[in-house]
Design an enzyme around this catalytic site. Structure first.
Site, short mmCIF file in Angstrom:
data_model
loop_
_atom_site.label_atom_id
_atom_site.label_comp_id
_atom_site.label_asym_id
_atom_site.label_seq_id
_atom_site.Cartn_x
_atom_site.Cartn_y
_atom_site.Cartn_z
N GLN A 1 3.16 -7.51 9.34
CA GLN A 1 4.58 -7.26 9.52
C GLN A 1 4.98 -5.80 9.34
O GLN A 1 6.04 -5.39 9.80
CB GLN A 1 5.38 -8.16 8.56
CG GLN A 1 5.23 -9.63 8.89
CD GLN A 1 5.94 -10.54 7.92
OE1 GLN A 1 5.43 -10.87 6.87
NE2 GLN A 1 7.15 -10.95 8.25
N ARG B 1 3.97 -6.60 -3.93
CA ARG B 1 3.13 -7.62 -3.32
C ARG B 1 2.92 -7.28 -1.85
O ARG B 1 3.89 -7.23 -1.08
CB ARG B 1 3.78 -8.99 -3.46
CG ARG B 1 3.02 -10.11 -2.73
CD ARG B 1 3.70 -11.44 -2.97
NE ARG B 1 3.06 -12.54 -2.26
CZ ARG B 1 3.49 -13.06 -1.11
NH1 ARG B 1 4.57 -12.57 -0.52
NH2 ARG B 1 2.87 -14.08 -0.55
N HIS C 1 -2.46 -13.39 4.83
CA HIS C 1 -1.06 -13.65 5.19
C HIS C 1 -1.01 -13.88 6.71
O HIS C 1 -0.38 -13.14 7.45
CB HIS C 1 -0.17 -12.49 4.76
CG HIS C 1 1.29 -12.83 4.62
ND1 HIS C 1 1.99 -12.70 3.44
CD2 HIS C 1 2.18 -13.28 5.52
CE1 HIS C 1 3.26 -13.04 3.63
NE2 HIS C 1 3.40 -13.41 4.89
N ASN D 1 -1.05 -17.17 1.79
CA ASN D 1 0.41 -17.18 1.81
C ASN D 1 0.90 -18.39 2.59
O ASN D 1 0.52 -18.59 3.74
CB ASN D 1 0.97 -15.93 2.49
CG ASN D 1 2.49 -15.97 2.57
OD1 ASN D 1 3.16 -15.87 1.55
ND2 ASN D 1 3.03 -16.16 3.78
N GLU D 2 1.71 -19.20 1.94
CA GLU D 2 2.40 -20.33 2.58
C GLU D 2 1.51 -21.14 3.51
O GLU D 2 1.76 -21.23 4.72
CB GLU D 2 3.62 -19.82 3.36
CG GLU D 2 4.62 -19.09 2.48
CD GLU D 2 5.95 -18.84 3.16
OE1 GLU D 2 6.08 -19.12 4.37
OE2 GLU D 2 6.87 -18.36 2.48
N ASN E 1 7.38 -19.15 -2.99
CA ASN E 1 8.26 -18.50 -2.03
C ASN E 1 9.39 -19.47 -1.72
O ASN E 1 9.11 -20.61 -1.32
CB ASN E 1 7.54 -18.20 -0.70
CG ASN E 1 6.42 -17.19 -0.86
OD1 ASN E 1 6.21 -16.62 -1.93
ND2 ASN E 1 5.68 -16.94 0.23
N TYR F 1 13.58 -19.87 -0.10
CA TYR F 1 14.72 -19.21 0.55
C TYR F 1 15.97 -20.08 0.64
O TYR F 1 17.06 -19.57 0.74
CB TYR F 1 14.32 -18.80 1.99
CG TYR F 1 13.32 -17.67 2.04
CD1 TYR F 1 11.96 -17.91 1.98
CD2 TYR F 1 13.73 -16.36 2.12
CE1 TYR F 1 11.02 -16.88 2.00
CE2 TYR F 1 12.81 -15.31 2.16
CZ TYR F 1 11.47 -15.57 2.10
OH TYR F 1 10.56 -14.54 2.12
N GLU G 1 8.40 -14.60 -3.20
CA GLU G 1 9.27 -14.23 -2.07
C GLU G 1 10.61 -14.91 -2.24
O GLU G 1 10.68 -16.11 -2.51
CB GLU G 1 8.69 -14.70 -0.73
CG GLU G 1 7.65 -13.81 -0.13
CD GLU G 1 7.20 -14.29 1.24
OE1 GLU G 1 7.99 -14.93 1.97
OE2 GLU G 1 6.03 -14.04 1.58
N TRP H 1 11.83 -10.46 -0.97
CA TRP H 1 11.39 -10.24 0.41
C TRP H 1 12.57 -9.66 1.15
O TRP H 1 13.58 -10.33 1.27
CB TRP H 1 10.94 -11.55 1.07
CG TRP H 1 10.43 -11.26 2.46
CD1 TRP H 1 11.16 -11.12 3.59
CD2 TRP H 1 9.07 -10.98 2.82
NE1 TRP H 1 10.36 -10.79 4.64
CE2 TRP H 1 9.06 -10.69 4.19
CE3 TRP H 1 7.86 -10.93 2.11
CZ2 TRP H 1 7.90 -10.37 4.87
CZ3 TRP H 1 6.71 -10.63 2.79
CH2 TRP H 1 6.73 -10.34 4.17
N GLU I 1 9.47 -9.74 12.02
CA GLU I 1 9.74 -11.04 11.43
C GLU I 1 9.23 -12.16 12.36
O GLU I 1 9.96 -12.94 12.91
CB GLU I 1 11.24 -11.18 11.09
CG GLU I 1 11.69 -12.50 10.50
CD GLU I 1 10.81 -13.06 9.38
OE1 GLU I 1 10.29 -12.29 8.57
OE2 GLU I 1 10.65 -14.28 9.34
N TRP I 2 7.91 -12.18 12.55
CA TRP I 2 7.22 -13.23 13.31
C TRP I 2 7.93 -13.51 14.65
O TRP I 2 8.21 -12.58 15.39
CB TRP I 2 7.05 -14.47 12.43
CG TRP I 2 6.45 -14.13 11.09
CD1 TRP I 2 7.04 -14.25 9.87
CD2 TRP I 2 5.14 -13.56 10.81
NE1 TRP I 2 6.19 -13.80 8.86
CE2 TRP I 2 5.03 -13.38 9.41
CE3 TRP I 2 4.03 -13.18 11.60
CZ2 TRP I 2 3.88 -12.84 8.80
CZ3 TRP I 2 2.90 -12.65 10.99
CH2 TRP I 2 2.84 -12.50 9.62
C1 FCB Z 1 8.06 -16.28 4.79
C2 FCB Z 1 6.84 -15.43 5.12
C3 FCB Z 1 7.12 -13.96 5.16
C4 FCB Z 1 8.47 -13.64 5.77
C5 FCB Z 1 9.55 -14.50 5.19
C6 FCB Z 1 10.91 -14.22 5.73
O1 FCB Z 1 7.88 -17.56 5.26
O2 FCB Z 1 5.85 -15.64 4.15
O3 FCB Z 1 6.06 -13.34 5.83
O4 FCB Z 1 8.42 -13.69 7.13
O5 FCB Z 1 9.24 -15.84 5.36
#
Ligand code: FCB
Length: 507
Positions: free
Chosen positions: A19, A77, A122, A166-167, A309, A311, A375, A418, A425-426
């Site tokens: 990223q 991180r 990641h 990661n996730e 993580n 959100y 995150e 984060w 952003e993917w």
């Molecule tokens: C998470 C990801 C991270 C970032 C955030 C917004 O799912 O681990 O890389 O994109 O979302």
């Protein structure tokens, strides 16, 4: 330096290699599956964006270190790009330039008294390993282990906090279920479970390598970052909704946390639901693979701390979905929604109170383990430099996290925002911005500019929590669901809570 026994609360910021780094083919780096994915037309990345340059962090090390020092974070991180140091994914092809980059980064952090927290994977798998089947190929476990072993050996004298994956929930679902992410495998009924199984084994393998070969000398910790939304039952008085909400958490967090933090095996809710539905689908065996007793013993207790993580939250109800085609999503037998009254953001709606509940749920499920939020942050479409909405997000989320710590006795040890700066952003490309720092992607130098939220976060770090003014101010719920109560201040009655904790929390 990072010390598990220290009473310091680890305030940090997060990023990941693909990223931010750019330099996708510089100095001998091999391509990753994200390089190939973004270079393939029709991959559905907004604006056909790529991480070819991204924030150009590979060439902007000083700029990154300056931001981190200005923020006054105690931890950073970041993730290592596997194919930057092993261009073919194998340690027969070590790229010294890549190793140098991470050495310079880590040395710069240590010299600034910032603890490196390193994610080994990641999502950016070396393309060369995808070419032999990626995580579907059992040899990936040993290949990942030898990459991790190299990282411990090379960087472990200075890195004391490791995360293997990661996730994995998102990696498995998006990469092998919905097929939205590379390697674009659309196999929703089987793929995620198959890949999840491999990831758990790979994680355990790497944990044991650290434990047996490096821990005594290096004295670090190792875990993995798991993601979840809090799941709130739509009608708490209806047992089926309460069970459904718990099930959603088991399918997201528990999928990996239950084997690793409990007993080496999947949560009962997953075994039952996937097993029963597989039977109804007339399949000979469950679509959820099983571990042997020996594997369970090898997998259980393979994380030193819990990394989360998070959100957002979801309102959950029971539902009985169609049986076919089989899908990990339908196996959960839930409906998930966000409450339209929660403040909206570019990706999720904000529901900070869920964080406190989620932290308590983790404590209930997995015991009194040290927890790090690795995150948490907010994506915005066109944030101003004065990004008061981001300040509000972090303030309310940190507030709830600290309530869990100070009032509920959750052993929370750190919080990492984060993200350090706007980045790739993917699938959203550069349209959604999570940065405390703005990055000008139209300028070849990618200049970074502090947003107001960066200064706010520094204030939180400097105060080691949210400042407690004299007077108690109760902001009437701001249209958020109960039990959201925002106390700006402390009162006499609550002052006893302000004992010698790691942080000063609002109460
Ligand atoms: C998470 C990801 C991270 C970032 C955030 C917004 O799912 O681990 O890389 O994109 O979302």
């Amino acid at each position: 330096m990072f010390d598990l026994t220290s009473l310091d609360f680890l305030w940090g910021v997060s990023s990941s290699a693909y990223q931010i780094e750019g330099a996708w083919n510089a100095d001998g780096k091999g391509p990753s599956i994200w390089d190939n994915f973004t270079h393939t037309p029709g991959s559905n990345v907004k604006g056909n964006a790529t991480g070819d340059i991204a924030c150009d962090s590979y060439n902007q090390l000083d700029a990154d270190l300056n931001m981190l020092r200005a923020l006054k974070v105690k931890a950073y991180r970041f993730s290592i790009s596997w194919s930057r140091i092993f261009p073919t994914g194998r340690n027969s092809s070590i790229n010294r330039h890549g190793v140098d980059y991470y050495n310079r980064l880590i040395n710069g952090l240590v010299a600034s008294n910032i603890s490196p927290m390193v994610t080994l994977f990641h999502w950016d798998l070396p393309q060369a390993l995808q070419d032999i089947g990626g995580w579907e190929n059992p040899s990936l476990i040993e290949l990942f282990n030898s990459y991790a072993d190299f990282c411990f050996q090379t960087f472990g004298d200075r890195v004391k906090f490791w995360m293997t994956f990661n996730e994995p929930t998102n990696q498995a679902w998006l990469g092998y279920g919905s097929g939205d992410f590379p390697p674009k495998v659309k196999d929703p009924g089987w793929g995620p479970y198959r890949i999840g199984h491999a990831i758990i084994k790979a994680h355990a393998r790497v944990y044991h390598t650290y434990d047996e070969k490096y821990r005594r000398e290096q004295k670090g910790v190792i875990s993995l970052s798991l993601s979840a939304h809090w799941a709130e039952p739509k009608s708490p008085e209806i047992p089926r909704d309460v069970e459904a909400a718990d099930r959603m958490l088991q399918f997201s967090l528990g999928w990996f946390a239950h084997p690793i933090f409990r007993n080496g095996d999947y949560p009962d809710a997953m075994k039952w639901k996937v097993g029963n539905r597989s039977e109804l689908q007339h399949l000979a065996t469950s679509r959820l693979p099983s571990f042997t007793e020996e594997e369970k013993r090898y997998i259980r207790a393979t994380a030193d701390v819990f990394c989360l993580n998070t959100y957002s939250s979801r309102i959950v109800q029971h539902k009985t979905p169609r049986l076919n085609p089989p899908s990990y999503e339908d196996d959960q037998e839930t409906t998930k929604e966000e409450d339209p009254s929660w403040p909206s953001t570019a990706i999720n709606r904000a529901a900070p109170w869920g964080t406190r509940r989620l932290l308590n749920w983790i404590k209930e499920e997995y015991g009194d383990i040290p927890i790090y939020i690795t995150e948490n942050g907010v994506g915005l479409t066109n944030p101003k430099v004065e990004d008061t909405d981001r300040i509000f997000y972090h303030k309310t989320y940190i507030n709830e996290a600290l309530k869990a710590y100070r009032l509920d006795g959750v052993d929370l040890r750190g919080y990492s925002a984060w993200s350090l700066m706007d980045n790739f952003e993917w699938l959203n490309g550069y349209t959604v911005k999570f940065g405390l720092y703005h990055v000008d992607f139209n300028n070849t130098n990618r200049p970074r500019t502090a947003r107001a939220s960066a200064r706010y976060y520094t204030e939180v770090i400097t105060n080691n929590g949210i400042h407690l003014p004299r007077q108690l101010v109760e902001v009437p719920a701001l249209h958020l669901l109960p039990p959201f109560i925002f106390f700006e201040g402390g009162v006499e009655a609550l002052s006893s809570l302000r004992t010698l904790g790691r942080v000063s929390a609002v109460s």
